[in-house]
Design an enzyme around this catalytic site. Structure first.
Site, short mmCIF file in Angstrom:
data_model
loop_
_atom_site.label_atom_id
_atom_site.label_comp_id
_atom_site.label_asym_id
_atom_site.label_seq_id
_atom_site.Cartn_x
_atom_site.Cartn_y
_atom_site.Cartn_z
N CYS A 67 -4.85 -54.25 -26.72
CA CYS A 67 -5.55 -54.83 -27.86
C CYS A 67 -6.79 -54.06 -28.25
CB CYS A 67 -5.89 -56.29 -27.58
SG CYS A 67 -7.01 -56.49 -26.20
N HIS B 19 -9.19 -27.42 -56.06
CA HIS B 19 -9.64 -27.62 -54.68
C HIS B 19 -9.92 -29.09 -54.38
CE1 HIS B 19 -12.68 -27.79 -51.42
NE2 HIS B 19 -11.90 -26.86 -50.89
N SER C 172 -3.50 -57.77 -21.10
CA SER C 172 -3.72 -57.07 -22.36
C SER C 172 -4.79 -56.02 -22.08
CB SER C 172 -4.17 -58.05 -23.43
OG SER C 172 -4.42 -57.34 -24.62
N ARG D 86 6.23 -23.54 -49.47
CA ARG D 86 6.09 -24.29 -48.21
C ARG D 86 6.46 -25.72 -48.53
NH1 ARG D 86 -0.31 -23.52 -48.78
NH2 ARG D 86 -0.35 -24.43 -50.85
N LYS E 132 2.72 -18.88 -44.39
CA LYS E 132 2.99 -18.11 -45.59
C LYS E 132 3.96 -16.97 -45.29
CE LYS E 132 -0.66 -17.64 -48.24
NZ LYS E 132 -2.02 -17.12 -48.47
N GLU F 230 -9.76 -54.36 -18.50
CA GLU F 230 -10.73 -53.50 -19.18
C GLU F 230 -11.76 -52.92 -18.23
OE1 GLU F 230 -12.73 -55.94 -22.13
OE2 GLU F 230 -12.32 -57.73 -20.97
N ARG G 218 -3.22 -11.03 -47.93
CA ARG G 218 -3.27 -12.49 -47.96
C ARG G 218 -3.31 -13.06 -46.55
NH1 ARG G 218 2.06 -14.03 -51.20
NH2 ARG G 218 0.86 -15.94 -51.59
N TYR H 11 3.89 -54.50 -26.32
CA TYR H 11 3.38 -54.55 -27.69
C TYR H 11 2.02 -53.88 -27.79
CZ TYR H 11 0.31 -58.36 -26.21
OH TYR H 11 -0.65 -59.09 -25.58
N MET I 61 -9.34 -19.21 -46.80
CA MET I 61 -9.50 -17.77 -46.70
C MET I 61 -9.02 -17.13 -47.99
SD MET I 61 -8.47 -17.32 -42.74
CE MET I 61 -7.39 -18.71 -42.66
P1 ADP Z 1 -3.91 -19.04 -50.97
O1 ADP Z 1 -3.54 -19.08 -49.54
O2 ADP Z 1 -5.33 -19.37 -51.22
O3 ADP Z 1 -2.96 -19.80 -51.83
P2 ADP Z 1 -2.54 -16.64 -51.67
O4 ADP Z 1 -2.45 -15.60 -50.64
O5 ADP Z 1 -1.36 -17.47 -51.87
O6 ADP Z 1 -3.83 -17.51 -51.40
O7 ADP Z 1 -2.92 -15.92 -53.01
C1 ADP Z 1 -3.35 -16.61 -54.12
C2 ADP Z 1 -2.62 -16.16 -55.34
O8 ADP Z 1 -2.73 -14.76 -55.50
C3 ADP Z 1 -1.13 -16.40 -55.30
O9 ADP Z 1 -0.80 -17.69 -55.68
C4 ADP Z 1 -0.64 -15.42 -56.33
O10 ADP Z 1 -0.78 -15.97 -57.61
C5 ADP Z 1 -1.60 -14.29 -56.16
N1 ADP Z 1 -0.95 -13.23 -55.38
C6 ADP Z 1 -0.96 -13.04 -54.05
N2 ADP Z 1 -0.22 -11.97 -53.72
C7 ADP Z 1 0.28 -11.47 -54.86
C8 ADP Z 1 1.13 -10.38 -55.18
N3 ADP Z 1 1.63 -9.59 -54.24
N4 ADP Z 1 1.43 -10.18 -56.47
C9 ADP Z 1 0.92 -11.00 -57.43
N5 ADP Z 1 0.12 -12.02 -57.21
C10 ADP Z 1 -0.21 -12.26 -55.93
MG MG Z 2 -1.11 -19.46 -52.07
MG MG Z 3 -7.28 -19.15 -52.13
#
Ligand code: ADP
Ligand code: MG
Ligand code: MG
Length: 900
Positions: free
Chosen positions: A850, A466, A783, A350, A24, A764, A94, A870, A105
């Site tokens: 195998c 999820h 084999s 990502r 991230k 074997e 985050r 193979y 997390m």
């Molecule tokens: P996860 O790893 O579970 O996706 P994130 O760290 O991406 O968690 O946070 C989840 C959500 O929180 C983001 O998708 C965004 O919508 C919101 N968020 C995180 N940081 C900010 C920020 N600085 N301003 C506004 N929204 C935020």
């Molecule tokens: Mg996120």
């Molecule tokens: Mg989350």
């Protein structure tokens, strides 16, 4: 120590620093560098998390000062101060490791609010509803994530408030309602958090929600560090083989607000459809919402395409960003964004996860779009993931009635018993039952149940929920958001509204994650096809790979399946299955025969049926090699269980059976007992059987040769190879080879046909690998039977370790992984030695594998390095092996060119 840099501003990093800044953080830095609108912030490195854990959960020296410096910089840049009473800077905290761990997390938003700064936020924005909404969200998230308060307590308070106001959505609550909720939340914190656990927060023996914003920040950062070692995170890493010592980074980022009214929004999107790969914008957004609202399924989201209707300018800008990201990353990206009063902000990107189907389509499309080369396309598809496409689907011919429809969240179909909790799923699977996990929505706490289940069905949540994300990652069928299902997990049942059906635990249902269909009862499933993009990628893979791929197949049907999936022959055709079923009684007659006449009669019968077996298989593999392994298991596996027989005798005695009948049964029991061995796996089996009972192998060789001659006379091209199992000594092979060659010569003379049938052995046993040079002198091929080689190298019983000690070994990291799935280093050494010595003794020898490792992509790469000719694996894994074999070549090329 202070020369270690532990904190990086977003503008100081880039995408290559994923191991330093986490995925991230590295991508936030990259987007900053690209000039995309990213709210400023900084990242604390992954390494720091490891230092923190190893140091007994304390900040390493110098870290606090470095953070303070970055906070001060951020304050300068934003012209706001953290905790300021008039115009507070708010941040999110985050987590983000090197590998994405969805939902593992939790993020804390709006940090920096307290009873004073919330007033400043009101003053600045003139929007008291927004300010109180932000504060209540902050208190809720912080208390849940940092102070470990049960999240339901806050949700219940919210529900009660909504009900009291007669509204259905949080959006309809007023500023006063939200202010009152903040007060209630503070009460919840006071009465549910113990002062012993958080002494820094204790006031008069009771915990108070922290008003000191510096303390808020510090506690939040520590919570992220600690979350790396929580149960869910550890389980997830084990599932995906992510090392535990990477740590997670912490991102501290200036808040932007999607909850500032109708010109604000928050959303998640993909630059292409991650389910099928179509080039279209895919995702959801919510007006006037924040953070996880979109994925949490709290309100119904709006498809991203509709953003054009409500905010046309921002939508166009977002499209531009999508294109910029795809061109930059040359791949499909997954995006999180927020719109604050018509202004777009990028919060995450990502390279996006995708289904196998989408992975193939995107790889092929991007070659056609000239974004990437064929080599890269082949390298990008994860062979392990292709497994998804090799799963069954609903038979299109089957008639069934749809019980409910949901979203097609993860492809593939499954049939199983309904269970309502993850623990029930695990318990049922342990008893050998197949289950579908049915939940309102899954959470990371359900992970173990999702792993156990055949498929997942939820009544809530969208395609980015999820359940959907995790199921896609696991390659499990998933139908989500089947809203007709009213699930009562407590009473273990679900009412299907409008259908007058109640599902109870144990009811059989079928789900099809490719279409989103849920059916009561069992639907016939059909086998997969390799066509379209899949075929294209495998075609490219075949151009690059040098190692052959064969299938392990014992029946004409399996042989045909292997061939359909691109196998260039059969690497292991076991004969023991041909000795079961209706053949078992003939085999028993042969084993238990009292005289030659009886034995020969049984053998003659077996010769006929075996000839038929081989005719079918050789025909299905016409023109391609078929390695037939002569009988391998200990003979008593074909006999009755002596315990059951003893019971039968006792019953017969009570029932007054005749003396003759009893005597016959007792004699049989005696014979079976006599054959018992303390260690059958190390006993009279494999080539030892051939030496003790030459008539059995002679019969098999005769059947193989007859079938081959007959086909050849019909103008076909049979290519059998005879494989002698469990050889440890050169003279075992020599003896059996001589005997086989005699039979071969006899039969070919009888049939008047010339046919060349190579004779080789399985390697074997460790001794065979060590003495391969000698053995190779009398072998046309080796084999490597890596299943038994793993058993005999470790002295592990494959049939027992999973239930006895393997899980503990993996948990304690005594073993890095199950050596029966991915080839172990020690076993690899033996294979390597066996190959080298085998070629020394016999330069023309053919070398293959195998064992089941032949279908494990990682092991395939190892076998390529060793230089095997193979690999052979189950028909379903042939496509994976083809791809893995190509990737092995390409990886080597890439590594080679990097060195230049
Ligand atoms: P996860 O790893 O579970 O996706 P994130 O760290 O991406 O968690 O946070 C989840 C959500 O929180 C983001 O998708 C965004 O919508 C919101 N968020 C995180 N940081 C900010 C920020 N600085 N301003 C506004 N929204 C935020
Ligand atoms: Mg996120
Ligand atoms: Mg989350």
């Amino acid at each position: 120590m202070s020369d270690v840099k532990r904190v990086y501003a977003f503008r100081e990093g880039d995408a290559s620093m994923k191991y330093v800044l986490g995925g991230k953080g590295a991508n936030l830095a990259e987007m900053t560098k690209l000039g995309l609108p990213v709210p400023p912030g900084f990242t604390i490195t992954c390494e720091t998390c490891v230092e923190y854990s190893q140091g007994g959960n304390v900040f390493p020296e110098g870290l606090q000062a470095e953070i303070d410096q970055h906070v001060a910089d951020l304050e300068g840049q934003m012209g706001k101060r953290l905790g300021d009473a008039g115009d507070p800077l708010l941040v999110s905290v985050r987590s983000g490791a090197a590998f994405s761990m969805p939902g593992m997390m939790d993020t804390i938003l709006n940090l920096g609010l307290n009873d004073t700064s919330v007033r400043g936020l009101i003053a600045q924005t003139g929007n008291d509803r927004f300010a109180w909404d932000s504060y209540r969200r902050f208190v809720q998230m912080f208390s849940k994530v940092v102070l470990d308060v049960e999240g339901d307590l806050f949700e219940n308070a919210l529900t009660t408030m909504r009900q009291a106001r007669g509204v259905t959505s949080d959006n309809e609550l007023s500023a006063e309602d939200l202010e009152r909720l903040v007060a209630q939340f503070m009460e919840i914190v006071g009465s549910h958090v113990s002062a012993d656990e958080f002494p820094v927060l204790a006031e008069d023996g009771r915990v108070a929600f922290p008003q000191d914003v510096q303390l808020q920040l510090r506690l939040a950062i520590e919570a992220v560090f600690k979350s790396w070692m929580n149960r869910r995170a550890i389980d997830y890493r084990r599932l995906y083989r992510i090392p535990d010592d990477l740590g997670t980074a912490v991102n501290v980022q200036t808040m932007v607000f999607g909850n500032k009214g109708d010109s604000s929004a928050t959303g998640v999107a993909f630059t292409r459809n991650p389910a099928d790969g179509t080039k279209e914008f895919y995702g959801d957004f919510l007006v006037n919402a924040q953070g996880e609202d979109v994925v949490a399924g709290i309100r119904n989201t709006t498809p991203i395409a509709e953003l054009h209707d409500v905010m046309p300018e921002v939508a166009a800008e977002l499209e531009g960003v999508f294109t910029a990201l795809e061109n930059h990353y040359r791949d499909m990206c997954d995006i999180e964004f927020t719109i604050e009063q018509d202004r777009l902000w990028m919060l995450q990107t990502r390279v996006g996860k995708r289904t196998a189907k989408a992975a193939l389509k995107i790889a092929v499309d991007m070659v056609n779009e000239s974004l990437i080369e064929r080599e890269e396309a082949v390298l990008r598809v994860d062979p392990g993931q292709l497994d998804q496409l090799l799963h069954p689907q609903f038979d299109t011919e089957a008639t069934y009635e749809t019980l409910a429809k949901g979203l097609n969240a993860s492809p593939g179909a499954a049939v199983g018993e309904v269970v309502f909790t993850a623990d029930d799923a695990v318990a049922a699977v342990a008893e050998g039952r197949k289950v579908i996990l049915v939940r309102w929505e899954t959470t990371p706490d359900d992970l173990h149940g999702m792993i156990a289940a055949e498929g997942i069905l939820t009544s809530h949540g969208g395609k980015t929920s999820h359940a959907a994300v995790v199921a896609r990652g696991m390659g499990k069928p998933c139908v989500c958001g089947a809203e007709k299902l009213k699930i009562d997990a407590g009473r273990k049942r679900a009412v299907v509204s409008g259908a007058d059906v109640t599902l109870s635990e144990g009811d059989i249902i079928s789900i099809d994650g490719t279409t989103g269909t849920v059916v009561l009862g069992s639907v016939d499933l059909v086998e997969p096809e390799v066509s379209g993009d899949f075929d294209t990628i495998l075609g490219w893979a075949d151009e690059f790979r040098t190692m052959g791929v064969r299938a392990n197949a014992d029946t004409p049907d399996d042989a045909a399946l292997g061939r359909k999936f691109g196998a260039a022959g059969i690497g292991l055709c076991r004969t023991e299955h041909m000795f079961l079923g209706d053949r078992k009684s003939i085999v028993q007659d042969m084993i238990l025969a009292q005289d030659d006449a009886a034995r020969n009669a049984a053998l003659a019968q077996l010769l006929d049926v075996q000839t038929e077996d081989y005719l079918g298989i050789f025909e299905a593999m016409d023109g391609l090699p078929v390695t037939v392994r002569l009988l391998d298991p200990p003979l008593h596996e074909f006999l009755d269980d002596p315990r059951e027989l003893a019971i039968e005798i006792a019953r017969a005695e009570c029932a007054g059976a005749s003396d003759a009948e009893l005597a016959a049964k007792r004699k049989l029991l005696e014979q079976i007992d006599h054959m018992a061995e303390a260690n059958p796996m190390l006993g009279l089996r494999g080539c030892r059987l051939g030496i003790m009972h030459p008539e059995i192998y002679a019969m098999q060789v005769r059947a193989i040769t007859r079938a081959a001659c007959q086909l050849k006379n019909e103008g076909k091209d049979p290519r059998p190879e005879i494989m002698i199992p469990l050889v440890a000594l050169k003279d075992e092979l020599k003896t059996l080879r001589d005997e086989s060659e005699k039979v071969l010569a006899d039969v070919t003379a009888e049939c008047g046909t010339e046919i060349d049938i190579p004779i080789g052995t399985m390697i074997e046993l460790p001794r065979a690998a060590l003495m391969a040079e000698r053995i190779s002198k009398v072998a046309d091929f080796f084999s490597f039977g890596t299943n038994d080689l793993t058993q005999t190298t470790f002295g592990f019983s494959r049939d027992d370790i999973e239930s006895k000690f393997l899980p503990r070994y993996l948990e304690r990291k005594i073993l890095p992984r199950n050596p029966f799935e991915t080839i172990d280093d020690g076993v690899t050494k033996l294979v390597e030695m066996g190959c080298k010595l085998g070629r020394e003794g016999n330069p023309g020898i053919k070398l293959g594998v195998c064992g089941e490792h032949g279908g494990d992509p990682e092991s395939v790469k190892v076998f390529y390095k060793i230089g095997l000719d193979y690999v052979s694996c189950s028909p379903y894994r042939v496509p994976l092996a083809r791809l893995a074999a190509a990737q092995a070549v390409l990886a080597e090329k890439t590594a080679g060119s990097d060195n230049k």
